[in-house]
Design an enzyme around this catalytic site. Structure first.
Site, PDB file in Angstrom:
ATOM      1  N   CYS A   8       7.826 -30.640  32.871  1.00  0.00           N
ATOM      2  CA  CYS A   8       7.624 -29.718  31.745  1.00  0.00           C
ATOM      3  C   CYS A   8       6.937 -30.493  30.621  1.00  0.00           C
ATOM      4  CB  CYS A   8       8.935 -29.077  31.307  1.00  0.00           C
ATOM      5  SG  CYS A   8      10.209 -30.229  30.768  1.00  0.00           S
ATOM      6  N   ASN A  11      10.437 -32.961  28.970  1.00  0.00           N
ATOM      7  CA  ASN A  11      11.380 -33.505  29.973  1.00  0.00           C
ATOM      8  C   ASN A  11      12.808 -33.615  29.423  1.00  0.00           C
ATOM      9  OD1 ASN A  11      11.700 -36.524  32.058  1.00  0.00           O
ATOM     10  ND2 ASN A  11      12.177 -34.422  32.558  1.00  0.00           N
ATOM     11  N   CYS A  13      14.417 -30.238  28.534  1.00  0.00           N
ATOM     12  CA  CYS A  13      15.004 -28.898  28.686  1.00  0.00           C
ATOM     13  C   CYS A  13      14.748 -28.327  30.085  1.00  0.00           C
ATOM     14  CB  CYS A  13      14.462 -27.932  27.631  1.00  0.00           C
ATOM     15  SG  CYS A  13      14.828 -28.423  25.932  1.00  0.00           S
ATOM     16  N   ARG A  14      13.528 -27.884  30.346  1.00  0.00           N
ATOM     17  CA  ARG A  14      13.288 -27.117  31.573  1.00  0.00           C
ATOM     18  C   ARG A  14      13.289 -27.959  32.840  1.00  0.00           C
ATOM     19  NH1 ARG A  14       7.941 -24.523  29.420  1.00  0.00           N
ATOM     20  NH2 ARG A  14       7.958 -26.579  28.422  1.00  0.00           N
ATOM     21  N   SER A  15      12.502 -29.061  32.869  1.00  0.00           N
ATOM     22  CA  SER A  15      12.443 -29.811  34.130  1.00  0.00           C
ATOM     23  C   SER A  15      13.756 -30.529  34.451  1.00  0.00           C
ATOM     24  CB  SER A  15      11.241 -30.760  34.182  1.00  0.00           C
ATOM     25  OG  SER A  15      11.226 -31.675  33.123  1.00  0.00           O
ATOM     26  N   ASP A 126       9.739 -21.818  27.322  1.00  0.00           N
ATOM     27  CA  ASP A 126      10.245 -23.022  26.642  1.00  0.00           C
ATOM     28  C   ASP A 126      11.403 -22.615  25.719  1.00  0.00           C
ATOM     29  OD1 ASP A 126      10.679 -25.282  25.168  1.00  0.00           O
ATOM     30  OD2 ASP A 126       8.561 -25.659  24.744  1.00  0.00           O
TER      31      ASP A 126
HETATM   32  P1  4NP Z   1      10.858 -28.893  27.589  1.00  0.00           P
HETATM   33  O1  4NP Z   1      11.096 -28.373  26.094  1.00  0.00           O
HETATM   34  O2  4NP Z   1       9.362 -29.047  27.773  1.00  0.00           O
HETATM   35  O3  4NP Z   1      11.413 -27.802  28.420  1.00  0.00           O
HETATM   36  O4  4NP Z   1      11.601 -30.209  27.727  1.00  0.00           O
HETATM   37  C1  4NP Z   1      10.561 -29.027  24.982  1.00  0.00           C
HETATM   38  C2  4NP Z   1      11.211 -30.128  24.463  1.00  0.00           C
HETATM   39  C3  4NP Z   1      10.694 -30.756  23.342  1.00  0.00           C
HETATM   40  C4  4NP Z   1       9.536 -30.296  22.757  1.00  0.00           C
HETATM   41  C5  4NP Z   1       8.879 -29.204  23.281  1.00  0.00           C
HETATM   42  C6  4NP Z   1       9.395 -28.575  24.405  1.00  0.00           C
HETATM   43  N1  4NP Z   1       9.037 -30.931  21.583  1.00  0.00           N
HETATM   44  O5  4NP Z   1       8.052 -30.427  21.013  1.00  0.00           O
HETATM   45  O6  4NP Z   1       9.569 -31.966  21.164  1.00  0.00           O
END
Ligand code: 4NP
Length: 146
Positions: A8, A11, A13-15, A126
């Site tokens: 994602c 790294n 939340c989703r992945s 997200d």
């Molecule tokens: P992820 O979510 O891609 O599912 O891990 C996010 C985590 C952090 C950020 C964006 C999306 N960020 O902008 O820090």
């Protein structure tokens, strides 16, 4: 051994959710000697960190441990994994740009394209800037895709 990396943006939340849900399913099916997992992020802001506390809490409520430590996606990953599974189209496009050749590009897929009930090209939304519901929705979507 089949090696799968979920990817994602951050790294955290989703992945990590997809990795933990898939690991739970692998354990249920006793496939641990056949399938190995990892996850990564196309962004490097959270490298070295545990998954978001909201991610870990939502999974824990379902009996699933999220243990990943964030790492940055790398073009070397294409030599290490059979499948590199992106959570959204932006992640997928970034992975396709990183992929060194056609064989690497063929390893890149969207998670929801493995869920027959999801329309083609669907994304895992997200949850980072939203509320708790988003983390539960990610768990449901990952479960369906995995
Ligand atoms: P992820 O979510 O891609 O599912 O891990 C996010 C985590 C952090 C950020 C964006 C999306 N960020 O902008 O820090």
């Amino acid at each position: 051994m089949i090696r799968i990396c979920f990817t994602c943006l951050g790294n955290i939340c989703r992945s990590p959710t997809a990795e933990a849900v898939m690991q739970w399913l692998i354990d249920q099916e006793k496939l641990g000697d056949k399938i190995q997992l990892d996850s990564s992020g196309t962004g490097d802001w959270h490298v070295g960190q545990q998954a978001d506390p909201r991610t870990r809490a939502a999974a824990k409520a379902r009996g699933i441990d999220v243990t990943s430590i964030a790492r940055h996606a790398h073009s070397d990953d294409f030599g290490k994994f059979d499948y590199v599974i992106a959570m959204d189209r932006s992640n997928r496009d970034n992975l396709l740009r990183m992929a060194p050749d056609d064989a690497a590009r063929a390893k890149v897929h969207l998670l929801r394209d493995f869920d027959p009930k999801s329309p083609k090209d669907s994304e895992v939304p997200d949850p980072y800037y939203g509320g708790e519901d988003g983390f539960n929705e990610v768990l449901d979507i990952c479960d369906a895709g995995c």
